[in-house]
Design a protein around this motif. Structure first.
Motif, PDB file in Angstrom:
ATOM      1  N   ILE A 187     -48.096  29.113  -4.585  1.00 11.80           N
ATOM      2  CA  ILE A 187     -49.506  28.927  -4.247  1.00 11.80           C
ATOM      3  C   ILE A 187     -50.320  29.960  -5.043  1.00 11.80           C
ATOM      4  N   PRO A 188     -51.607  29.677  -5.267  1.00 11.74           N
ATOM      5  CA  PRO A 188     -52.380  30.607  -6.097  1.00 11.74           C
ATOM      6  C   PRO A 188     -53.009  31.776  -5.331  1.00 11.74           C
ATOM      7  N   GLN A 189     -53.137  31.676  -4.020  1.00 12.38           N
ATOM      8  CA  GLN A 189     -53.788  32.760  -3.280  1.00 12.38           C
ATOM      9  C   GLN A 189     -53.401  32.652  -1.815  1.00 12.38           C
ATOM     10  N   GLY A 190     -53.027  33.758  -1.213  1.00 10.29           N
ATOM     11  CA  GLY A 190     -52.708  33.722   0.208  1.00 10.29           C
ATOM     12  C   GLY A 190     -51.735  34.821   0.580  1.00 10.29           C
ATOM     13  N   ARG A 191     -51.078  34.613   1.736  1.00  7.81           N
ATOM     14  CA  ARG A 191     -50.105  35.599   2.210  1.00  7.81           C
ATOM     15  C   ARG A 191     -48.764  34.934   2.474  1.00  7.81           C
ATOM     16  N   LEU A 204     -40.394  34.860   5.111  1.00  9.07           N
ATOM     17  CA  LEU A 204     -39.501  34.739   3.957  1.00  9.07           C
ATOM     18  C   LEU A 204     -38.081  34.790   4.490  1.00  9.07           C
ATOM     19  N   ASP A 205     -37.475  33.625   4.556  1.00  7.16           N
ATOM     20  CA  ASP A 205     -36.127  33.524   5.124  1.00  7.16           C
ATOM     21  C   ASP A 205     -35.116  33.508   3.984  1.00  7.16           C
ATOM     22  N   ASP A 206     -34.355  34.592   3.875  1.00  7.97           N
ATOM     23  CA  ASP A 206     -33.403  34.662   2.773  1.00  7.97           C
ATOM     24  C   ASP A 206     -31.959  34.543   3.256  1.00  7.97           C
ATOM     25  N   ARG A 248     -49.124  39.815  -0.261  1.00  4.13           N
ATOM     26  CA  ARG A 248     -50.225  39.086  -0.883  1.00  4.13           C
ATOM     27  C   ARG A 248     -49.774  38.325  -2.124  1.00  4.13           C
ATOM     28  N   VAL A 249     -50.293  37.085  -2.224  1.00  2.00           N
ATOM     29  CA  VAL A 249     -50.076  36.294  -3.433  1.00  2.00           C
ATOM     30  C   VAL A 249     -51.406  36.178  -4.165  1.00  2.00           C
ATOM     31  N   LEU A 250     -51.398  36.521  -5.431  1.00  2.63           N
ATOM     32  CA  LEU A 250     -52.632  36.534  -6.221  1.00  2.63           C
ATOM     33  C   LEU A 250     -52.682  35.434  -7.277  1.00  2.63           C
ATOM     34  N   PHE A 251     -51.535  34.837  -7.564  1.00  2.00           N
ATOM     35  CA  PHE A 251     -51.524  33.699  -8.494  1.00  2.00           C
ATOM     36  C   PHE A 251     -50.229  32.923  -8.343  1.00  2.00           C
ATOM     37  N   VAL A 299     -39.774  30.113   1.880  1.00  2.00           N
ATOM     38  CA  VAL A 299     -40.978  30.942   1.913  1.00  2.00           C
ATOM     39  C   VAL A 299     -42.095  30.177   2.609  1.00  2.00           C
ATOM     40  N   THR A 300     -42.717  30.809   3.597  1.00  2.00           N
ATOM     41  CA  THR A 300     -43.863  30.207   4.277  1.00  2.00           C
ATOM     42  C   THR A 300     -45.104  30.998   3.912  1.00  2.00           C
ATOM     43  N   TYR A 301     -46.143  30.266   3.543  1.00  2.00           N
ATOM     44  CA  TYR A 301     -47.377  30.927   3.113  1.00  2.00           C
ATOM     45  C   TYR A 301     -48.519  30.594   4.062  1.00  2.00           C
ATOM     46  N   THR A 302     -49.500  31.463   4.143  1.00  2.00           N
ATOM     47  CA  THR A 302     -50.817  31.094   4.655  1.00  2.00           C
ATOM     48  C   THR A 302     -51.749  31.063   3.456  1.00  2.00           C
TER      49      THR A 302
END
Lengths: 715, 327
Positions: free
Chosen positions: A44-48, A52-54, A101-104, A129-132
């Motif tokens: 995803i390009p932006q979010g949190r 994270l299940d590894d 944080r995901v920035l890109f 991986v689960t994102y918001t």
């Protein structure tokens, strides 16, 4: 004995190793106990990252470690006293696995280390991986329009000017107002970025793809908070980089971190698809140029405005508006460069960064002005020839652009140019000629080298420089051989190791000027040392006898070279003129380039064979910029969709015409001791506008968006 | 890459039995398959390498020319009989990929290559073909290379083969063998339209292998040309292509025409209506253009590929004119 080596067409000294496959690139290094890493990139390009299940990945066969922000050691990321020259000068570098944080889209969010590459790659797909997601800035035009006005770059001054360009423009009898848009372009070097990292206690060795081993060491030292002397970077061969290996990207930290956590040496080789978001690219840039002139085409006003993308975490800017400030004589000039932050990874320099972009807009605008004034494009440029640098108010150290125009026009047969657009047809094809000016600044930086005479009368010369393909190995060998009075075959040059004498970045077309001058200085020092031992020893036999007489197994001397005050006294640039002929079938939109020719004045040419090769290689890059290369962006995902060499089109042999590069002899005593200006970047500059101008000459249509694909040519 | 088992049987029956097991996939030249396996778009549990099967070679028969499915593209392109009697096929081959790829890729495998749709190729985005039900971002995304014919609201992925375009124009038959015995089916019936299930691309049954292609001989096959338009001069798939074969009457007008287009369809796209309408037409741009105009009927262009409709019409005219120049 005097040996003329500089200026000779010496074959590449590293050629045999490359042909035999014995040249070792970063990924070729292997170590006992080596483990392999595979990166997990954000989608995803932006979010949190909310989860994270590894667990699946951890239990997969061969997995040694899974590292993400959840469990990664906190890294100091010590602030820089002085930012690395090759990093953006404002903003914060991306930190590896330090936050959720995901920035890109494509940001590294985890790494898997396993016994084999296959095991690591498979396990990397098993992370859940689960994102918001959050609202992302992925539309350039929308983002730019929201910024009222967009910010000037904080990294470097880009608003230049003198006089009152807007007022002058308004009252000129001839006015052009043109725009050009170029998509982001990727370096697409053959060698992928790769790092092998190995710790020995608190000491780290990196085998890395880099254009600057010294800076690579410094950047990783800052990330891990360890002394630079504890790191050694080894990079003897670089398989093309074009700027993508100037700075130290996050994956180098990933590899070093993985090796530390795993307690094993780790190899990380990025995949082609990963490269499109793991390292930088030439940014999407939109420009508008307004030219105001009298009826004879003499410029009275030049306004050039550019806006380009950067990331939301760093302010990357490049010298797009440098050329308009120095290329033509005009009483009024104004330039502006604006940056548009987006959820992308940071752009970075790509061959002729900024300049190729700025010259594209300026030189297509000049073609329009020539048309408006009814004069030949070369004549228009001569009428506006800058005898001195109008921005810096300095004389040029040397400028042979007139001779470039003349030599190029003569060799190309410019007088055969169809005088009117869309006026020459051969069969189903329209024929067009176009030309453009090329320019690139001549810089140099402090460099050092060591020259060592060995007991057998051969010499070893070393500097922590790089050779990403232009011929550093060969050219430095030539400089050393001539200075020491040895045959080329009796000199070996070593580079690409941070233990060697310091060298500046292998970029900005300044390796020859900087490292070459240091090599010369070291060799002069060595020669003097030999002379002080008595006699006038030269040649293999002479040196061997000298060292033998004194019972020495080696004799070394160091040399340094650094810029003096020349940049304060002179404006220093290499110049050129590029000519293109093309054929367009307007019914089918097909375009063929039968010929492309560049005439360059770039100071002293150290090796005509390699210089020619360097130039025609740069021209091919320009062909790609003009005709084929584009990142196909999907704003919904914030992702480049054609991230493979099958879908991101670099020119293939069939696209490449008869290429030629000619050199105007130039003796410039001011630029540096060797009198060289550098050739890497200038060869790409001017190619795309020459082609675009030829498209206009062939068809009578101005294409304002690169690349020129068949759909844009259908008439 | 997911671990897989590998076998290379010499007996076709063994190969078919192994290939029929769920999770098994067949490997021929591997030029497309290996890329897809490396990136995870295909994750077979078992790979059946069929290169040891006796499906290689070219023979002229009473029907036309028979080409074994494992014949390499380069071998076929060099075959003198094929060059003489079916030049459109050779031109399509020579316009395919690169010499290195053509030395490895097979005639049968080429027909089964997967689409170049950017969303199919990038595992990080949805794709109904790759993950049924996940969606089709190409509909409103980067769809410059996608199809204008034969698409559905689930998929507009182009069938990327040049060879298939030339072959479908010439009524090529596909010979197969499978657990249920041998079959001969027209190439036109091999590929399915995406409809509601774009993940199912052909009518081949589990374990069924293409063994050979039979291209009938005809006057139109002999007088045929392939025109390919693309973003770079080589090593690139078609934006638009046209395969044209014609037979001329004594007056120089078209007696019979074969026509198919590439880069525009979700499967190799033959144009039977145009073929009919061409009968009796003079070989001139003026006479051919109105007929080519009909080719646009039923096209459903999207934002990025609308130019293909006009480009296709022009390519058709050019290909027909070029075919007329074959002596």
């Amino acid at each position: 004995m005097s040996v003329a080596a500089i200026g000779q067409p010496v074959s590449r000294v590293d050629g045999p190793d490359k042909v035999r496959g014995t040249a070792r690139y970063a990924a070729d290094f292997t170590l006992p106990g080596l483990a392999h890493a595979a990166v997990v990139q954000a989608t995803i390009p932006q979010g949190r990252i909310t989860a994270l299940d590894d667990s699946l990945a951890r239990s997969a066969a061969g997995v040694i470690a899974v590292i993400s922000h959840v469990n990664a050691p906190r890294l100091p990321y010590r602030p820089f006293q002085d930012r690395p020259l090759v990093d953006p000068q404002s903003g914060d570098q991306l930190r590896v696995f330090q936050a959720d944080r995901v920035l890109f889209n494509g940001q590294p969010i985890a790494v898997v280390v396993a016994e084999t590459l296959e095991q690591a790659t498979l396990a990397a797909t098993l992370l859940r991986v689960t994102y918001t997601p959050e609202r992302a800035i992925t539309q350039f035009d929308e983002a730019r329009d929201l910024l009222k006005p967009p910010p000037a770059s904080a990294s470097k001054p880009t608003d230049l000017g003198w006089g009152d360009a807007d007022a002058a423009f308004a009252v000129q009898p001839l006015r052009t107002d043109s725009s050009v848009r170029q998509p982001n372009e990727f370096h697409a070097a053959m060698e992928p970025h790769a790092t092998v990292a190995a710790w020995d206690g608190d000491r780290l060795t990196l085998y890395d793809k880099t254009q600057w081993v010294d800076n690579d060491r410094d950047e990783i030292a800052h990330v891990f908070g360890i002394p630079p002397e504890h790191i050694r970077v080894i990079s003897p061969f670089v398989g093309g980089a074009f700027g993508s290996a100037l700075r130290t990207w996050p994956h180098v930290t990933v590899a070093a971190l993985a090796a530390r956590v795993a307690g094993r040496p780790v190899k990380l080789v990025l995949t082609r698809r990963e490269l499109f978001s793991a390292v930088g690219y030439r940014p999407l840039t939109v420009q508008r140029v307004r030219l105001g002139a009298d009826r004879e085409g003499r410029l009275a006003a030049l306004i050039q405005e550019a806006s380009a993308q950067t990331s939301i975490y760093e302010d990357y800017s490049e010298s797009v508006v440098d050329a308009p400030a120095m290329l033509y004589a005009t009483a009024n000039m104004r330039s502006a460069y604006r940056v548009v932050p987006m959820n992308v990874n940071s752009p970075c320099p790509m061959r002729a960064p900024g300049t190729a972009t700025g010259v594209l807009a300026l030189e297509t605008a000049m073609d329009e002005l020539a048309e408006a004034a009814g004069v030949d494009p070369i004549e228009l440029r001569l009428r506006n020839y800058a005898e001195t640098d109008p921005h810096k108010n300095l004389p040029f150290s040397s400028k042979s652009l007139r001779q470039c125009y003349a030599l190029g026009a003569e060799a190309f047969g410019w007088t055969n140019r169809p005088p009117k657009p869309a006026s020459r047809q051969e069969g189903s094809q329209l024929v067009g000629y176009g030309m453009a000016t090329a320019v690139y600044h001549t810089n140099r930086a402090a460099a050092s080298a060591r020259a060592t005479m060995l007991a057998d009368g051969t010499a070893l010369v070393q500097s922590a420089a790089s050779d990403m393909g232009p011929g550093t190995y060969t050219a430095m060998t030539q400089v050393a051989a001539e200075t020491l009075g040895l045959p080329v075959a009796a000199v070996r040059f070593e580079l690409g190791d941070s233990e060697l004498p310091k060298a500046p970045v292998h970029g900005g077309s300044m390796t020859m000027a900087s490292v070459g001058s240091a090599v010369q200085a070291a060799c002069l020092a060595l020669r003097d040392k030999c002379r002080s031992l008595g006699g006038n020893a030269e040649g293999i036999e002479g040196y061997r006898a000298l060292l033998g007489r004194h019972g020495l197994d080696r004799l070394s001397a160091d040399g340094q070279a650094a810029p003096g005050d020349e940049a304060r006294r002179f404006s220093m640039y290499a110049f050129g003129a590029v000519f293109a002929e093309l054929r367009i079938d307007p019914e089918l939109g097909t375009l063929r380039l039968p010929r492309l020719l560049g005439a360059y004045a770039a100071g002293r040419i150290v090796n005509p064979t390699i210089a020619h090769s360097q130039c025609i290689g740069g021209m091919v890059g320009g062909i790609g910029m003009a005709l084929t290369e584009q990142g196909m962006w999907d704003p919904r995902f914030g992702r480049v969709m054609n991230a493979s060499l099958a879908d991101y089109l670099v020119p293939v042999n069939a696209d490449v015409p008869k290429l030629d590069a000619l050199f105007v002899e130039e003796q410039d005593p001011h630029v540096n001791p060797l009198g060289v200006k550098g050739l890497a970047e200038i060869a790409l500059v001017g190619v795309a506008p020459a082609i675009l101008n030829a498209v206009y000459n062939a068809t009578g249509r101005r294409i304002r968006e690169l690349p020129v694909t068949p759909d844009k040519l259908l008439l | 890459m997911q671990p897989f088992s590998y076998s290379s049987p010499a007996d076709p029956r063994v190969a078919m039995a192994e290939a029929a097991v769920p999770g098994a996939e067949v490997l021929a030249g591997g030029t497309d398959m290996m890329q897809l396996m490396k990136e995870g778009q295909r994750s077979p549990r078992h790979v059946v390498d069929i290169n040891g099967l006796p499906y290689r070679g070219i023979a002229v028969t009473a029907e036309g020319i028979r080409i074994g499915a494992l014949t390499r593209l380069s071998e076929a392109a060099e075959d003198q009989a094929l060059r003489q009697g079916w030049p459109v096929v050779v031109e399509a081959l020579e316009a395919s990929a690169s010499p290195q790829v053509r030395n490895l890729a097979t005639m049968g495998g080429n027909l089964l290559q997967r689409t170049r749709c950017l969303y199919f190729r990038d595992w990080a985005t949805p794709c109904n073909k790759r993950q049924p039900g996940s969606g089709c971002p190409a509909l409103d995304g980067q769809n410059r290379n996608n199809a204008v014919f034969g698409g559905s609201d689930r998929c507009i992925a182009t069938h990327a083969s040049d060879l298939a375009v030339a072959l479908v124009a010439l009524d090529t038959l596909v010979l197969t063998e499978g657990p249920n015995g041998p079959r001969r089916l027209p190439l036109a019936d091999l590929h399915r339209l995406p409809g509601d299930s774009p993940q199912v691309e052909t009518v081949l049954q589990p374990g069924e292998l293409i063994t050979a292609l039979v291209i009938p001989a005809s006057a139109a096959a002999r007088r045929s040309r392939y025109l390919k338009l693309r973003d770079r001069a080589s090593f690139e798939w078609a934006l638009v292509s046209a395969a044209a074969g014609i037979d001329l009457d004594t007056g120089g007008n078209i007696r019979e025409a074969r026509l198919a287009v590439g880069g525009v369809g979700t499967k190799p796209w033959r144009l039977p209506r145009i073929e009919q309408a061409l009968i009796g037409a003079r070989l001139s741009p003026e006479a051919l253009r109105p007929v080519a105009e009909l080719a646009g009927e039923g096209a459903r262009p999207r934002n990025g590929n609308a130019f293909k409709v006009e480009l296709m019409k022009r390519a058709i005219v050019r290909a027909l004119l070029a075919a007329g120049e074959v002596t």
